[in-house]
Scaffold this motif. Structure first.
Motif, short mmCIF file in Angstrom:
data_model
loop_
_atom_site.label_atom_id
_atom_site.label_comp_id
_atom_site.label_asym_id
_atom_site.label_seq_id
_atom_site.Cartn_x
_atom_site.Cartn_y
_atom_site.Cartn_z
N ILE A 211 0.85 -1.20 0.00
CA ILE A 211 0.00 0.00 0.00
C ILE A 211 0.88 1.25 0.00
O ILE A 211 0.67 2.18 -0.77
N LEU A 212 1.89 1.23 0.87
CA LEU A 212 2.77 2.39 0.99
C LEU A 212 3.54 2.65 -0.30
O LEU A 212 3.71 3.80 -0.72
N ASP A 213 3.98 1.57 -0.92
CA ASP A 213 4.76 1.75 -2.15
C ASP A 213 3.88 2.28 -3.28
O ASP A 213 4.33 3.08 -4.10
N ASP A 214 2.63 1.84 -3.31
CA ASP A 214 1.69 2.39 -4.29
C ASP A 214 1.53 3.89 -4.09
O ASP A 214 1.54 4.66 -5.06
N LEU A 215 1.39 4.28 -2.84
CA LEU A 215 1.22 5.70 -2.54
C LEU A 215 2.47 6.48 -2.93
O LEU A 215 2.39 7.59 -3.47
N ARG A 216 3.64 5.89 -2.64
CA ARG A 216 4.90 6.55 -2.98
C ARG A 216 5.01 6.76 -4.49
O ARG A 216 5.33 7.86 -4.96
N ARG A 217 4.68 5.72 -5.23
CA ARG A 217 4.76 5.83 -6.69
C ARG A 217 3.78 6.86 -7.24
O ARG A 217 4.13 7.66 -8.12
N ALA A 218 2.56 6.85 -6.71
CA ALA A 218 1.56 7.82 -7.17
C ALA A 218 2.03 9.24 -6.89
O ALA A 218 1.90 10.13 -7.74
N ALA A 219 2.62 9.45 -5.71
CA ALA A 219 3.09 10.78 -5.33
C ALA A 219 4.25 11.22 -6.22
O ALA A 219 4.37 12.40 -6.58
N THR A 220 5.11 10.28 -6.58
CA THR A 220 6.24 10.59 -7.46
C THR A 220 5.75 11.09 -8.81
O THR A 220 6.25 12.08 -9.35
N LYS A 221 4.74 10.42 -9.32
CA LYS A 221 4.15 10.80 -10.60
C LYS A 221 3.51 12.19 -10.50
O LYS A 221 3.70 13.05 -11.37
N GLN A 222 2.76 12.40 -9.43
CA GLN A 222 2.12 13.69 -9.19
C GLN A 222 3.14 14.81 -9.16
O GLN A 222 2.94 15.87 -9.74
N LEU A 223 4.24 14.54 -8.46
CA LEU A 223 5.28 15.56 -8.29
C LEU A 223 5.80 16.03 -9.64
O LEU A 223 5.95 17.23 -9.88
#
Lengths: 182, 182
Positions: B113-125
């Motif tokens: 779950i955390l890694d999914d969130l990390r990846r999504a945030a990286t894309k957003q950034l």
DNA sequence: GGGCACATGTAAGCTGTTACATGATTAA
DNA sequence: TTAATCATGTAACAGCTTACATGTGCCC
């Protein structure tokens, strides 16, 4: 009733059996920083969970209240719900909406909005740090600790980021305004 | 109809007159990271705003669509709404809810779950940085720029904080698990 | 001429809150 | 004994999304 409400209730009861009233208090006081349920949700949801065999209702004899307890089937259902993919409802942030159209107000009211947010975040941060200390010292829930702390840590990170953002944005708006005045 | 919807519509029309359809597209594409409105909200709200004299409807001659334009009274109303205190609806974060009860799943699914969130945030950034560049180069909306950038900056700060939090929490859960295995 | 984007609108339905009704127990 | 808290439940409403109905204009 949404499955998220079922998840919150099963989660709560997985820690401890309690009344519907206590459940709502627990949700408000313990995970209130990122979740909420009202009575209008909780009681019908409890009915559904009892009907499904996920929760057992132990009728209080006269004077005492009913206690709701999670069943083995309920724990299974909880694990199932925890694994379910998230359906994220569209985010709405009224502060950002106001700041985006801030040119209609000018910099001062916007700086005020930002400073309110900064102050609120500062207060939150103190609270989260207190909660962290509490969880770290809680011998009774050693196993839960690391998981609970991830949510506290989230609050800390977001509060810190909010403070940094607000400061920086207040500066930016003030400087942009001076640049215009020259 | 909520006043927030009125605010979003008046804000949109304060930048440029457009059709209801275009308004929805603009809200989705431009401020979609922190706001949303559906047709089911927009058209009735436009009716209300026209009835109140805040918005003028310029009927398109046959073939062309109606154009909605903000009036002087509408600009006043917009400033009024921008100053109105925020009524914040309780936050609900499904990821945190899952992580909080994560002990029922064990560390691995939580790390996922955390890694999914990390990846999504990286894309957003990355996205936010592209938007920043675009706004900084937009000569046409110089005055709006600083206000628009505060919202982009918010996105950047939150995304960065999410990445840092996710990394740290993944480590914490992994280490906590190793500690238990010893 | 068939499909797609533009455009306006409505109805049904879901989620969730608020307020109310009702009553028991407890503390002042 | 009266006020507050605990406790359960429901009804009304607010807010919002989805899906549908309907039509126009444009491009291949």
């Amino acid at each position: 009733m949404s499955s998220s409400t079922h998840l919150a209730i099963l989660g709560g009861l997985s820690v401890e059996s309690m009344s519907g009233y206590a459940l709502r208090e627990a949700i408000r006081d313990v995970i209130g920083h990122f979740w909420s349920e009202s009575f209008g949700q909780i009681y019908p949801a409890l009915d559904e969970l009892v009907a499904g065999g996920f929760v057992e209702r132990q009728e209080g004899s006269r004077s005492t209240a009913s206690t709701f307890a999670i069943t083995a089937l309920g724990r299974e259902r909880l694990r199932e719900l925890l694994r379910e993919p998230l359906v994220s409802r569209p985010a709405r942030n009224g502060s950002l909406l106001r700041l985006y159209f801030g040119v209609n107000l000018g910099p001062d009211p916007c700086v005020e909005i930002l400073d309110d947010l900064r102050r609120a975040a500062t207060k939150q941060l103190q609270l989260y740090r207190a909660i962290r200390t509490e969880i770290e010292g809680d011998e009774e829930h050693r196993a839960d600790g690391p998981y609970w702390l991830t949510t506290v840590s989230y609050g800390e990170h977001m509060a810190e980021a909010t403070i940094a953002w607000a400061r920086q944005s207040m500066d930016a708006l003030t400087i942009a305004d001076q640049g215009k005045a020259e």
